[in-house]
Design an enzyme around this catalytic site. Structure first.
Site, PDB file in Angstrom:
ATOM      1  N   PHE A  17       9.163   7.719  -5.799  1.00  0.00           N
ATOM      2  CA  PHE A  17       7.748   7.316  -5.838  1.00  0.00           C
ATOM      3  C   PHE A  17       6.891   8.581  -5.739  1.00  0.00           C
ATOM      4  CE2 PHE A  17       8.415   2.986  -3.391  1.00  0.00           C
ATOM      5  CZ  PHE A  17       9.232   2.536  -4.411  1.00  0.00           C
ATOM      6  N   CYS A  33       7.217  11.714  -8.220  1.00  0.00           N
ATOM      7  CA  CYS A  33       7.139  12.732  -9.275  1.00  0.00           C
ATOM      8  C   CYS A  33       5.665  12.952  -9.634  1.00  0.00           C
ATOM      9  CB  CYS A  33       7.920  12.309 -10.525  1.00  0.00           C
ATOM     10  SG  CYS A  33       7.699  13.500 -11.863  1.00  0.00           S
TER      11      CYS A  33
END
Ligand SMILES: Cc1cc2nc3c(=O)[nH]c(=O)nc-3n(C[C@H](O)[C@H](O)[C@H](O)COP(=O)(O)O)c2cc1C
Length: 370
Positions: free
Chosen positions: A151, A153
């Site tokens: 959750f 990048c």
């Protein structure tokens, strides 16, 4: 001899040090070399279902400071010290069909090492939630010990992917819940540090059933602009996009995020990431309450998978435990968590009172009465 093994979210680790999801874990060859070098576990480079095409040219560079000057630059040069990594690399460009047989092979060859699969899909509709479940089942069916949900990048344009999930408390809960519906193995959530209060996204992820939180991914940032060419030090045809900062520069930043997390949830499991290159750095995370620690930048710069880094981590921890008479990591995990307090609780000179800015009288002078 100190026992470095530990159990984290029910998974047994020969030592608490993992390679984080990144280039060091982008292939079976790298991962097996990492296990041979002594890493207790790895988190694979993030695996997804969408086609991935990276930018033209380098995906990662390293920002260095001159040892005798204040110059900061990505230019390779002697007499400089690493400040940070900067990258705009997307998740793995290898498809799931490439990964699955390799994960199975790795696990069969190294049954005592922890193999955590990092996965990512979208989250905007049921089809995307099914994709998370498909990735979950595929990885656990071939023997992965755990999952880490990406959750975090920082380079995704899609509003329902990567750190955009980590910035949305509802999506944090919904995606974690969808994965937990089918997961038979522990599920870690890797959150972005790019939010106002990471405790809220962690709370939402725990509500969805997360077994642990990993933090931090890289911090959103830009390369510097070269004062001679006026180009960003990293660009493609003059253009740049926000990328992620890792390495030494983010160690204090990531520690601050981790302290918020471990103080808010003292009984939950946390994996510390950000700026770790030796045992002193990893120790900071453990003293704040982390049960494992992950490394990327330092390993990238050490023969791609960090054989010397893991050696110094193991040697440093062994020496630390033996000197202090600790039998296991649990003897010192979290013992500095409660030393992080509100500013007003830090001792002032005896003659003064301070109430965190809540006093009626503000500043240093008495109000002027006319
Ligand atoms: C080139 C590069 C690629 C990365 N790719 C991923 C990824 O695919 N998935 C992920 O969760 N984190 C990824 N990361 C983030 C790292 O796992 C790690 O969280 C971050 O670099 C901070 O750790 P460090 O200071 O040890 O580098 C990447 C980092 C770098 C430098």
């Amino acid at each position: 001899m100190a026992d470095l093994s530990t159990t984290f979210t029910g998974i047994r680790f020969t030592n608490p040090f993992l390679l984080s999801s990144a280039p060091p874990t982008e292939s079976d060859a790298n991962i097996m070399r990492a296990f041979d070098a002594g890493w207790g576990g790895v988190v694979t480079k993030t695996i997804g279902l969408h086609p991935v095409v990276n930018v033209k040219g380098p995906k990662t560079k390293f920002l260095r400071a001159d040892n005798s000057d204040v110059r900061l630059s990505m230019a390779k040069r002697p007499n400089s010290t690493l400040v940070a990594s900067w990258n705009w690399e997307l998740i793995s460009d290898k498809p799931i069909d490439w990964w699955i047989p390799r994960l199975e092979k790795i696990k069969k060859a190294y049954p005592d090492r922890a193999l955590i699969a990092s996965i990512m899909a979208g989250s905007g509709n049921d089809k995307e939630l099914n994709n998370w479940q498909m990735l979950t089942k595929a990885c656990q069916d071939v023997g992965c010990d755990g999952l880490e949900l990406n959750f975090s990048c920082p380079h995704m344009d899609r509003v329902d992917m990567g750190s955009n999930v980590g910035k949305d408390k509802v999506l944090c809960s919904v995606v974690t819940m969808a994965v937990k519906e089918v997961a038979k193995i522990p599920v870690w959530v890797k959150l972005t540090p790019a939010t106002a209060n990471i405790v809220e996204e962690a709370e939402a992820s725990f509500r969805g059933g997360a077994d642990a939180i990993s933090s931090s991914n890289t911090f959103p940032s830009l390369p510097l602009i070269d004062p001679v060419t006026l180009d960003f030090e990293m660009n493609v045809e003059g253009y740049v996009s926000s990328g992620g900062l890792g390495g030494p520069a983010i160690l204090p930043l990531s520690l601050a995020k981790m302290a918020q997390l471990t103080k808010a949830f003292p009984d939950k499991a946390f994996s510390g990431i950000g700026g770790i290159a030796n045992f002193d750095h990893a120790l900071c995370y453990i003293l704040l309450g982390c049960g494992t620690a992950q490394v990327c930048t330092a390993a990238m710069l050490d023969h791609a998978i960090g054989p010397n880094v893991i050696k110094t981590l193991i040697a440093g921890m062994t020496e630390f435990m033996e000197k202090r008479g600790y039998a296991s990591l649990e003897d010192f995990r979290g013992i500095r968590r409660d030393r992080v307090v509100a500013h007003s609780l830090i001792k002032r000179p005896e003659q003064f009172d301070y109430h965190g800015g809540y006093d009626e009288v503000e500043g240093y002078a008495e109000p002027v009465t006319v």
